[in-house]
Design a protein around this motif. Structure first.
Motif, PDB file in Angstrom:
ATOM      1  N   GLN A   9       0.834  -1.203   0.000  1.00 15.60           N
ATOM      2  CA  GLN A   9       0.000   0.000   0.000  1.00 15.60           C
ATOM      3  C   GLN A   9       0.872   1.257   0.000  1.00 15.60           C
ATOM      4  N   LEU A  10       1.973   1.204   0.742  1.00 17.43           N
ATOM      5  CA  LEU A  10       2.899   2.336   0.757  1.00 17.43           C
ATOM      6  C   LEU A  10       3.499   2.573  -0.630  1.00 17.43           C
ATOM      7  N   ARG A  11       3.827   1.486  -1.334  1.00 20.33           N
ATOM      8  CA  ARG A  11       4.385   1.628  -2.672  1.00 20.33           C
ATOM      9  C   ARG A  11       3.387   2.254  -3.632  1.00 20.33           C
ATOM     10  N   ARG A  12       2.111   1.856  -3.550  1.00 20.33           N
ATOM     11  CA  ARG A  12       1.088   2.448  -4.408  1.00 20.33           C
ATOM     12  C   ARG A  12       0.913   3.936  -4.103  1.00 20.33           C
ATOM     13  N   THR A  13       0.931   4.271  -2.812  1.00 18.10           N
ATOM     14  CA  THR A  13       0.792   5.677  -2.423  1.00 18.10           C
ATOM     15  C   THR A  13       2.004   6.475  -2.886  1.00 18.10           C
ATOM     16  N   ALA A  14       3.199   5.894  -2.757  1.00 24.03           N
ATOM     17  CA  ALA A  14       4.411   6.580  -3.213  1.00 24.03           C
ATOM     18  C   ALA A  14       4.378   6.789  -4.721  1.00 24.03           C
ATOM     19  N   LYS A  15       3.857   5.844  -5.451  1.00 25.31           N
ATOM     20  CA  LYS A  15       3.749   5.986  -6.899  1.00 25.31           C
ATOM     21  C   LYS A  15       2.785   7.118  -7.252  1.00 25.31           C
ATOM     22  N   ARG A  16       1.684   7.239  -6.487  1.00 24.10           N
ATOM     23  CA  ARG A  16       0.711   8.302  -6.747  1.00 24.10           C
ATOM     24  C   ARG A  16       1.308   9.681  -6.479  1.00 24.10           C
ATOM     25  N   TYR A  17       2.183   9.789  -5.460  1.00 26.63           N
ATOM     26  CA  TYR A  17       2.818  11.064  -5.137  1.00 26.63           C
ATOM     27  C   TYR A  17       4.179  11.235  -5.819  1.00 26.63           C
ATOM     28  N   GLU A  18       4.508  10.345  -6.734  1.00 26.08           N
ATOM     29  CA  GLU A  18       5.744  10.403  -7.529  1.00 26.08           C
ATOM     30  C   GLU A  18       6.997  10.425  -6.651  1.00 26.08           C
ATOM     31  N   ILE A  19       7.058   9.496  -5.702  1.00 28.01           N
ATOM     32  CA  ILE A  19       8.216   9.344  -4.824  1.00 28.01           C
ATOM     33  C   ILE A  19       8.883   8.021  -5.180  1.00 28.01           C
ATOM     34  N   PRO A  20      10.204   8.020  -5.400  1.00 27.65           N
ATOM     35  CA  PRO A  20      10.880   6.745  -5.691  1.00 27.65           C
ATOM     36  C   PRO A  20      10.830   5.826  -4.472  1.00 27.65           C
ATOM     37  N   TYR A  21      10.462   4.565  -4.696  1.00 28.14           N
ATOM     38  CA  TYR A  21      10.285   3.639  -3.577  1.00 28.14           C
ATOM     39  C   TYR A  21      11.147   2.388  -3.683  1.00 28.14           C
ATOM     40  N   GLN A  22      11.871   2.204  -4.771  1.00 22.90           N
ATOM     41  CA  GLN A  22      12.687   1.001  -4.921  1.00 22.90           C
ATOM     42  C   GLN A  22      13.987   1.163  -4.154  1.00 22.90           C
ATOM     43  N   GLY A  23      14.299   0.175  -3.342  1.00 27.35           N
ATOM     44  CA  GLY A  23      15.536   0.173  -2.579  1.00 27.35           C
ATOM     45  C   GLY A  23      15.501   1.070  -1.347  1.00 27.35           C
ATOM     46  N   ILE A  24      14.331   1.474  -0.926  1.00 25.35           N
ATOM     47  CA  ILE A  24      14.199   2.350   0.239  1.00 25.35           C
ATOM     48  C   ILE A  24      13.517   1.578   1.349  1.00 25.35           C
ATOM     49  N   ARG A  25      14.016   1.768   2.567  1.00 28.06           N
ATOM     50  CA  ARG A  25      13.400   1.106   3.707  1.00 28.06           C
ATOM     51  C   ARG A  25      12.053   1.731   4.034  1.00 28.06           C
ATOM     52  N   ARG A  26      11.239   0.948   4.746  1.00 30.74           N
ATOM     53  CA  ARG A  26       9.853   1.335   5.026  1.00 30.74           C
ATOM     54  C   ARG A  26       9.753   2.662   5.784  1.00 30.74           C
ATOM     55  N   GLN A  27      10.553   2.865   6.803  1.00 35.86           N
ATOM     56  CA  GLN A  27      10.469   4.079   7.615  1.00 35.86           C
ATOM     57  C   GLN A  27      10.859   5.324   6.813  1.00 35.86           C
ATOM     58  N   LYS A  28      11.858   5.193   5.948  1.00 32.88           N
ATOM     59  CA  LYS A  28      12.244   6.332   5.109  1.00 32.88           C
ATOM     60  C   LYS A  28      11.155   6.641   4.099  1.00 32.88           C
ATOM     61  N   LEU A  29      10.514   5.601   3.574  1.00 31.57           N
ATOM     62  CA  LEU A  29       9.417   5.800   2.633  1.00 31.57           C
ATOM     63  C   LEU A  29       8.248   6.518   3.312  1.00 31.57           C
ATOM     64  N   ILE A  30       7.933   6.128   4.533  1.00 33.56           N
ATOM     65  CA  ILE A  30       6.873   6.792   5.291  1.00 33.56           C
ATOM     66  C   ILE A  30       7.231   8.253   5.527  1.00 33.56           C
ATOM     67  N   ARG A  31       8.462   8.517   5.911  1.00 35.40           N
ATOM     68  CA  ARG A  31       8.907   9.890   6.175  1.00 35.40           C
ATOM     69  C   ARG A  31       8.828  10.747   4.904  1.00 35.40           C
ATOM     70  N   ASP A  32       9.264  10.192   3.766  1.00 33.38           N
ATOM     71  CA  ASP A  32       9.201  10.924   2.502  1.00 33.38           C
ATOM     72  C   ASP A  32       7.759  11.201   2.083  1.00 33.38           C
ATOM     73  N   LEU A  33       6.884  10.208   2.278  1.00 34.36           N
ATOM     74  CA  LEU A  33       5.479  10.391   1.949  1.00 34.36           C
ATOM     75  C   LEU A  33       4.842  11.481   2.800  1.00 34.36           C
ATOM     76  N   GLU A  34       5.137  11.470   4.098  1.00 35.11           N
ATOM     77  CA  GLU A  34       4.576  12.496   4.986  1.00 35.11           C
ATOM     78  C   GLU A  34       5.016  13.893   4.555  1.00 35.11           C
ATOM     79  N   ARG A  35       6.274  14.037   4.215  1.00 38.12           N
ATOM     80  CA  ARG A  35       6.781  15.343   3.773  1.00 38.12           C
ATOM     81  C   ARG A  35       6.092  15.803   2.494  1.00 38.12           C
ATOM     82  N   LYS A  36       5.930  14.889   1.551  1.00 42.94           N
ATOM     83  CA  LYS A  36       5.318  15.230   0.265  1.00 42.94           C
ATOM     84  C   LYS A  36       3.843  15.603   0.449  1.00 42.94           C
ATOM     85  N   ILE A  37       3.130  14.853   1.294  1.00 45.73           N
ATOM     86  CA  ILE A  37       1.711  15.126   1.531  1.00 45.73           C
ATOM     87  C   ILE A  37       1.538  16.476   2.202  1.00 45.73           C
TER      88      ILE A  37
END
Length: 86
Positions: A9-37
């Motif tokens: 679900q995080l990967r789908r959300t990251a794709k919608r907000y145009e955030i690279p998600y390959q090779g990134i740990r879950r916590q960093k992905l969450i942090r990047d998503l929060e910043r973008k939102i």
């Protein structure tokens, strides 16, 4: 809310907000998503437009035109239960 999502679900959300998600740990992905939102939902402040005081007095003529001929007089109800004496 992002913490309760699984990784797919995080990967789908990251794709919608145009955030690279390959090779990134879950916590960093969450942090990047929060910043973008937050950055996307925050409204930019217009510094060039000066802000002035706005009168709280209602424009009764415009309201009367809206109501038409239903009511001939329009006033502000100033009744307050605190003013009455029993």
């Amino acid at each position: 809310m992002l913490n309760s999502m699984d990784f797919f679900q995080l990967r789908r959300t990251a794709k919608r907000y145009e955030i690279p998600y390959q090779g990134i740990r879950r916590q960093k992905l969450i942090r990047d998503l929060e910043r973008k939102i937050v950055a996307r939902t925050a409204k930019p402040v217009e510094a060039s437009k000066p802000q002035a005081a706005v009168s709280a007095r209602p424009v009764l003529e415009a309201l009367q035109e809206k109501l038409g001929k239903r009511s001939s007089t329009i006033g502000i109800n100033t009744f307050s239960a605190r003013n009455s004496t029993f």
